[in-house]
Structure formats: structure tokens, C-alpha cells
Design an enzyme around this catalytic site. Structure first.
Site, PDB file in Angstrom:
ATOM      1  N   THR A 161     -20.933   8.561   6.045  1.00 22.56           N
ATOM      2  CA  THR A 161     -20.488   8.909   7.395  1.00 22.56           C
ATOM      3  C   THR A 161     -21.212  10.120   7.958  1.00 22.56           C
ATOM      4  O   THR A 161     -21.475  10.186   9.165  1.00 22.56           O
ATOM      5  CB  THR A 161     -18.959   9.203   7.368  1.00 22.56           C
ATOM      6  OG1 THR A 161     -18.307   8.000   7.024  1.00 22.56           O
ATOM      7  CG2 THR A 161     -18.438   9.691   8.696  1.00 22.56           C
ATOM      8  N   SER A 166     -21.460   4.179   1.311  1.00 22.43           N
ATOM      9  CA  SER A 166     -21.343   4.323  -0.147  1.00 22.43           C
ATOM     10  C   SER A 166     -20.491   3.239  -0.799  1.00 22.43           C
ATOM     11  O   SER A 166     -20.440   3.137  -2.021  1.00 22.43           O
ATOM     12  CB  SER A 166     -20.834   5.714  -0.525  1.00 22.43           C
ATOM     13  OG  SER A 166     -19.457   5.816  -0.346  1.00 22.43           O
ATOM     14  N   SER A 167     -19.834   2.407   0.001  1.00 21.48           N
ATOM     15  CA  SER A 167     -19.129   1.256  -0.590  1.00 21.48           C
ATOM     16  C   SER A 167     -20.142   0.309  -1.228  1.00 21.48           C
ATOM     17  O   SER A 167     -19.781  -0.529  -2.054  1.00 21.48           O
ATOM     18  CB  SER A 167     -18.339   0.500   0.475  1.00 21.48           C
ATOM     19  OG  SER A 167     -17.590   1.404   1.237  1.00 21.48           O
ATOM     20  N   ASP A 225     -16.552   7.451   0.086  1.00 17.92           N
ATOM     21  CA  ASP A 225     -15.770   6.403  -0.584  1.00 17.92           C
ATOM     22  C   ASP A 225     -16.028   6.329  -2.088  1.00 17.92           C
ATOM     23  O   ASP A 225     -15.102   6.133  -2.872  1.00 17.92           O
ATOM     24  CB  ASP A 225     -16.057   5.029   0.052  1.00 17.92           C
ATOM     25  CG  ASP A 225     -15.420   4.907   1.436  1.00 17.92           C
ATOM     26  OD1 ASP A 225     -14.580   5.758   1.777  1.00 17.92           O
ATOM     27  OD2 ASP A 225     -15.772   3.969   2.170  1.00 17.92           O
ATOM     28  N   THR A 251      -4.231   7.286 -17.102  1.00 14.96           N
ATOM     29  CA  THR A 251      -2.964   7.141 -16.387  1.00 14.96           C
ATOM     30  C   THR A 251      -3.170   6.827 -14.904  1.00 14.96           C
ATOM     31  O   THR A 251      -4.132   7.283 -14.294  1.00 14.96           O
ATOM     32  CB  THR A 251      -2.080   8.398 -16.543  1.00 14.96           C
ATOM     33  OG1 THR A 251      -0.907   8.234 -15.711  1.00 14.96           O
ATOM     34  CG2 THR A 251      -2.786   9.676 -16.139  1.00 14.96           C
ATOM     35  N   CYS A 307      -1.134   7.963 -12.808  1.00 14.87           N
ATOM     36  CA  CYS A 307      -0.643   9.161 -12.111  1.00 14.87           C
ATOM     37  C   CYS A 307      -1.832   9.971 -11.623  1.00 14.87           C
ATOM     38  O   CYS A 307      -2.906   9.937 -12.207  1.00 14.87           O
ATOM     39  CB  CYS A 307       0.197  10.025 -13.056  1.00 14.87           C
ATOM     40  SG  CYS A 307       1.734   9.249 -13.514  1.00 14.87           S
TER      41      CYS A 307
HETATM   42  N1  ASP Z   1     -17.594   4.407   4.248  1.00 15.66           N
HETATM   43  C1  ASP Z   1     -18.186   5.725   4.227  1.00 15.66           C
HETATM   44  C2  ASP Z   1     -19.014   5.870   2.967  1.00 15.66           C
HETATM   45  O1  ASP Z   1     -18.453   6.081   1.921  1.00 15.66           O
HETATM   46  C3  ASP Z   1     -17.119   6.759   4.306  1.00 15.66           C
HETATM   47  C4  ASP Z   1     -17.624   8.195   4.303  1.00 15.66           C
HETATM   48  O2  ASP Z   1     -18.764   8.500   4.132  1.00 15.66           O
HETATM   49  O3  ASP Z   1     -16.766   9.074   4.501  1.00 15.66           O
HETATM   50  O4  ASP Z   1     -20.210   5.753   3.031  1.00 15.66           O
END
Ligand code: ASP
Length: 343
Positions: free
Chosen positions: A13, A58-59, A90, A278, A280
Site C-alpha cells: 500500500t 504482499s498477498s 498483509d 497457540t 491465543c
Molecule cells: N494488501 C496490501 C499489501 O499487503 C496491504 C498493505 O500494504 O497494507 O500489499
């Protein structure tokens, strides 16, 4: 002499702009990022940049990107005092975790940062994050050693150990947390480093070792009420999976039903590596506390202590890439290699 920093831009982003056609955020190039942050020119730091092609959300990060990052750092290691990696939020904690295991004998900072709002928009957090990351990556102590020779994440004024951090908010500027490890530094009027938390190398002259062979045959199984034998068996006994991260309840507990323990036993007999972390957000696995945890331990499940899932994944990829011997991998999982667990 001026410190020199390499900013490595992978996407995320921080460098995105809204596409006028469909309104989606898409990456723009690094020179436009620098134009948005003229403050960087005021630092007594020489800044070079390296841009990945293609820039990605980054996904879409895959282990091959970590290999490219590690190789790039190795190649430029002598040229720079520190490295800043611009990365989407991400999967930032996954990438920082993996890099922490892939880089051994690190004596220079590798600081990941990014932002929740693109750098070009008025209320962006990207500027502060980038400026802080550059300052930290170039910070040295009185003996001209790096203040933070670790893989870290700098976000919203906190410097966190990369393999202890996790993204916990999709919206807040303080998107990352590190519940089981205090921040390595806090940025206020000045940046306060906590030298009691930062890890320093025993030998500053030991050469950097880069591990680029990763074994990704890992599954992550989140235990939940209603989990069926078919699902448990698929994850735990699939021939293409060498290790399973079991995300268990509380201090490392899972269902004590005989069918489940039988599948765990079967997986153990097949030689699988079963690692217990975990669900948590903080606290540690202790398989001696409850009968349900004890049964897992008895079936050969090993403790991930207070490891995040992100760190557990990076540690497994790296250890399994180093050896085909699952017993050795299990023994190494029990050790604190890069500050990823409290032991
Ligand atoms: N979808 C974006 C990424 O991980 C989100 C970000 O950069 O905050 O590339």
C-alpha cells in the site's frame, strides 16, 4: 562518514495509487515515493534504492521473494550499513520472520516497513514509517556497530522483532503487535532503543550466512470445535506434507477424543513434524498443564512455546530446507534460534 542505506521496494500500500479506471489500488514507482518524502534528503544518510519487478500486493508474496531478498542483501551486504524493505502489511510478519531465519550472523539492520494508507494521500502513515525505518537502519552506537542488527518491523513508532510481530489490525495505524516480546525501540521526540531486548552478535566479524533453500511442505491446521476426522486426517497424514503447525487452544490444548489422538499418532508414526502453537494472541504453549496437552506431547507433538504462526512457518521452511532429518528439525525447533521464542 555518511551511513549508506539500501531501500528495497517490493510493493504494498505504501507505494500504491488509485487507478482512475476501476478505483483499485495499484503500485507506482519508487521515484514517486521519494518525491512524497523530501524529508529524507535532510538525513546525513546516502540512500540508494532497488525496485522489484513486478511490484506486488504482499498477498502475492511467495517464498521465492524471500530468496530474492536474501540474495540481494547478501550481494550488497558490504556496500551498505543497513537495509529498509518496503513491503505490504498483509504478509510483512511472514516475510520478516522468514528472513530472520534465512540470514545468520546478521550484523546490520534489516528493517521492514510499509503503511496502511498510500504515501501520496494526506493522512498517510507511510512518511513517518519510512523516515523512522531509515533512521533506525542507519543508527550506530559509539563503536560504530549497528544499534539494531536484527530483522525488524518498524510501524507506527514501534520497532518490533520481525519474528515476534503479527498484523492485528486491518485499519489502525498501529497495525502490528508483538505481545510476547517488548519493542526493541520506540520513536518519540527521539528514538529510544532498548538494548536489553535487542540481540547483538557474539562475533561482529563472523561472515553473514544466507540460507536460500527452503522446504515449504508445511500445512497449518487450526483446531476448532466441530473439526472432522476427514479434515484432521487430510492435514496430518497427507503424503505431500512434511510438517504441520497445529494452532491449538490456550496453552496448547486440542480435543482429547480418541479418533483425533489416533490420527496424531498415525502422523507421528509416518514421521511427520507436528508443531504446537497457540491460537491465543499472547502466552505460551505448555503441554504439561492439561491432560489434553499432555496427550499431544505423548503422541510426539513438539512445543512451539510462544511462537507466532508466522515465525513457526519461517522456522520450519528454513530448518527443513537445511536437513532431511526430521528428528534434527524437531530438536532445532526446541531451540531459540533468532529470539523467536522465550525459553
Ligand atoms: N494488501 C496490501 C499489501 O499487503 C496491504 C498493505 O500494504 O497494507 O500489499
Amino acid at each position: 562518514m555518511k551511513a549508506s542505506i539500501l531501500i528495497i521496494y517490493t510493493g504494498g500500500t505504501i507505494g500504491m495509487k488509485q487507478d482512475p479506471v476501476d478505483g483499485a489500488l495499484r503500485p507506482f514507482d519508487f521515484s514517486q515515493i521519494l518525491e512524497e518524502v523530501p524529508e529524507l534528503a535532510k538525513f546525513a544518510v546516502k540512500i540508494d534504492s532497488y525496485t522489484f519487478d513486478p511490484l506486488i500486493d504482499s498477498s502475492d508474496v511467495e517464498p521465492s521473494l524471500w530468496v530474492s531478498l536474501a540474495e540481494l542483501i547478501k550481494e550488497r551486504y558490504e556496500q551498505y550499513d543497513g537495509f529498509v524493505i518496503l513491503h505490504g502489511t498483509d504478509t510483512m510478519a511472514y516475510s520478516a520472520s522468514a528472513l530472520s531465519f534465512m540470514l545468520k550472523n546478521l550484523t546490520k539492520p534489516v528493517v521492514f516497513t510499509g503503511s496502511q494508507l498510500p504515501i501520496g494521500v494526506p493522512r498517510t502513515d507511510g512518511k513517518e514509517n519510512l523516515i523512522g525505518a531509515v533512521e533506525i537502519a542507519s543508527a550506530m552506537d559509539a563503536s560504530s556497530h549497528a544499534m539494531v542488527p536484527e530483522v525488524t518491523i518498524f510501524f507506527d513508532s514501534l520497532l518490533l522483532r520481525g519474528n515476534r510481530a503479527t498484523k492485528y489490525s486491518a485499519e489502525a495505524f498501529d497495525a502490528f503487535t508483538s505481545p510476547d516480546c517488548p519493542p526493541l525501540a520506540k520513536a518519540g521526540i527521539r528514538i529510544r532503543y532498548d538494548r536489553s531486548v535487542i540481540h547483538y552478535p557474539e562475533d561482529w566479524d563472523a561472515p553473514l550466512q544466507v540460507q536460500t533453500h527452503l522446504d515449504t511442505r508445511v500445512g497449518i491446521l487450526k483446531i476448532h470445535p466441530g473439526i472432522t476426522p476427514a479434515v484432521a486426517r487430510y492435514f496430518l497424514c497427507a503424503p505431500e506434507i512434511r510438517a504441520v503447525i497445529l494452532e491449538t487452544y490456550g496453552s496448547g490444548n486440542a480435543l482429547s477424543r480418541e479418533w483425533f489422538l489416533e490420527i496424531v499418532r498415525e502422523a507421528d508414526h509416518m514421521g511427520k513434524i507436528l508443531l504446537n502453537v497457540t491460537q491465543c494472541k499472547s502466552g505460551t504453549v505448555n503441554m504439561d498443564l492439561y491432560a489434553t496437552g499432555k496427550s499431544l506431547k505423548k503422541q510426539g507433538v513438539v512445543s512451539g512455546y510462544d511462537s507466532t504462526t508466522e515465525a513457526a512457518l519461517g522456522k520450519l521452511f528454513s530448518l527443513m530446507g537445511l536437513s532431511d532429518n526430521n528428528q534434527w528439525v524437531k530438536e532445532m525447533l526446541d531451540r531459540d534460534l533468532r529470539g523467536e521464542i522465550s525459553k
